[in-house]
Design an enzyme around this catalytic site. Structure first.
Site, short mmCIF file in Angstrom:
data_model
loop_
_atom_site.label_atom_id
_atom_site.label_comp_id
_atom_site.label_asym_id
_atom_site.label_seq_id
_atom_site.Cartn_x
_atom_site.Cartn_y
_atom_site.Cartn_z
N ASP A 164 -0.52 -0.33 -4.57
CA ASP A 164 -1.90 0.14 -4.57
C ASP A 164 -1.96 1.48 -3.85
OD1 ASP A 164 -4.61 0.54 -4.50
OD2 ASP A 164 -5.11 -1.35 -3.50
N GLU A 212 -2.31 -0.33 -8.76
CA GLU A 212 -3.76 -0.25 -8.63
C GLU A 212 -4.19 1.16 -8.25
OE1 GLU A 212 -6.26 -2.75 -5.86
OE2 GLU A 212 -4.81 -4.22 -6.54
N ASP A 226 -9.48 -0.19 -9.37
CA ASP A 226 -10.17 -0.92 -8.30
C ASP A 226 -11.42 -0.12 -7.92
OD1 ASP A 226 -11.11 -2.12 -6.04
OD2 ASP A 226 -9.24 -2.08 -4.92
N LYS A 269 -14.41 -7.20 -7.07
CA LYS A 269 -14.67 -7.64 -5.69
C LYS A 269 -16.16 -7.90 -5.50
CE LYS A 269 -10.89 -4.91 -3.74
NZ LYS A 269 -10.54 -3.67 -3.02
N LYS A 316 0.86 -1.19 0.00
CA LYS A 316 0.00 0.00 0.00
C LYS A 316 0.89 1.23 0.00
CE LYS A 316 -4.17 -1.88 0.33
NZ LYS A 316 -5.23 -1.64 -0.67
#
Ligand code: MG
Length: 353
Positions: free
Chosen positions: A178, A204, A229, A251, A154
């Site tokens: 991400d 991402e 995302d 997701k 992250k």
């Protein structure tokens, strides 16, 4: 069919921090749909930035119960009725639909991946997420993640380069990043270019979710695959993203369930996009449901259950990063006996029934 649901408090081992928020305590909702013989399990991991929380999920499920009828095989009709009555509430719908699939699988004595016509040997590796933390803790977390060959780091804070350097101090594994929408388009280009030396596979959601042109701007200027995302919630988003990104992260909790996720995957394929299947902080119920779809995708990020201090369920396993689907019927998920050590680890938490 009878539906019962309860709020399931979950705790992560470390505070789970991403670019714009951090938390250790999560309130998911677990539900059961019973017919005369079998019980289907489902889970919602609601996100406040998608307008849901445990209480809205409980409320939505209460309304949905009236639409269940008595035949779990009629998933299409049931979900049509539910969608007619309730808009949004994707996590609640995902929970209901996965419980129906679990029930159908149990009635037919077949695991979900077989019902979907998929091959269990074709599951991808899952990445393991390293949340934002101080540099020593990051090095420690990376060492503890030795069993996972792919890491998702992250980023999206001031010390991104130090974070990546800290990761590279201790590993030469495959890395994905991400940013959870933290950067402006220009910042993203500059940041990504400066990060390339760390050897990164993909990025991402570099920019805020609403701005597809910003994604395209970044993609055209960096030599790294860009994945959407937060910008890719449902099937409707996929055609709009064509050409602006290299791939999407699907997701269940964003799109509202297994059928919508499959629709997104095939739509993305039609536009020559790569597909990742991801998750929220979830127990093995929802993670396993997503894992059954993973033979359809290129990348998996199904580690939400691995980040928990205690996972109350067991289902999909991870062997050197590879997802190993359970053979039990339906989702193949069972309640997991909790060890004494785990009880002491979470003695502070109150279970809500
Ligand atoms: Mg993401």
């Amino acid at each position: 069919m009878k539906l019962t649901s309860k709020i399931e408090p979950l705790e992560t081992r470390h505070t789970f921090r991403i670019s714009h928020r951090g938390s250790k305590a999560f309130r998911n909702v677990h539900l059961q749909i019973e017919d005369d013989v079998f019980t289907g399990l489902g889970e919602a991991a609601p996100a406040t930035y998608h307008g849901e929380n445990a209480d809205t999920v409980m409320g939505a499920l209460g309304t949905m119960e009236a639409e269940l009828g008595d035949d779990p095989f009629q998933i299409q009709s049931i979900m049509d009725r539910v969608n007619h009555r309730i808009t949004g509430n994707a996590a609640a719908k995902a929970a209901l639909e996965m419980a129906l699939y679990d029930l159908v699988g149990k009635r037919l004595n077949a695991p979900l991946y077989r019902l979907l016509g998929l091959t269990k040997y074709q599951t991808p590796l899952t990445s393991f997420t390293i949340g934002i933390d101080d540099l020593d803790t990051i090095r420690e977390k990376v060492k503890l993640a030795h069993a996972y060959p792919v890491l998702k780091v992250k980023v999206g804070v001031d010390r991104d380069l130090q974070i990546l350097q800290a990761v590279r101090d201790v590993t030469d594994k495959q890395l994905r990043i991400d940013a959870n929408g933290a950067w402006t388009a220009r910042e993203a280009v500059e940041k990504i270019r400066s990060m390339m030396r760390f050897g990164i596979e993909l990025c991402e959601q570099p920019v805020a979710p609403g701005d597809i042109e910003a994604l395209r701007f970044v993609r055209e200027r960096v030599d790294l695959p860009i994945f959407a995302d937060e910008s890719a919630r449902t099937a409707e988003d996929v055609p709009r993203l064509a050409g602006a990104v290299d791939g999407i992260n699907v997701k269940l909790m964003k799109c509202g369930g297994i059928r919508e996720a499959i629709k997104m995957i095939h739509l993305a394929r039609a536009f020559h996009m790569k597909v990742m299947i991801g998750c929220m902080i979830e127990s093995s119920i929802a993670i396993t449901a997503a894992a059954h779809l993973s033979p359809l995708v290129d990348y998996a990020d199904l580690d939400g259950h691995l980040l928990l201090a205690v996972d109350p369920f067991k289902g999909v396993k991870v062997d050197k990063g590879k997802l190993v689907l359970p053979e039990g019927p339906g989702l193949g998920v069972d309640r997991r006996p909790i060890t004494l050590r785990e009880i002491s680890m979470t003695s502070g938490r109150k279970r809500q029934r």
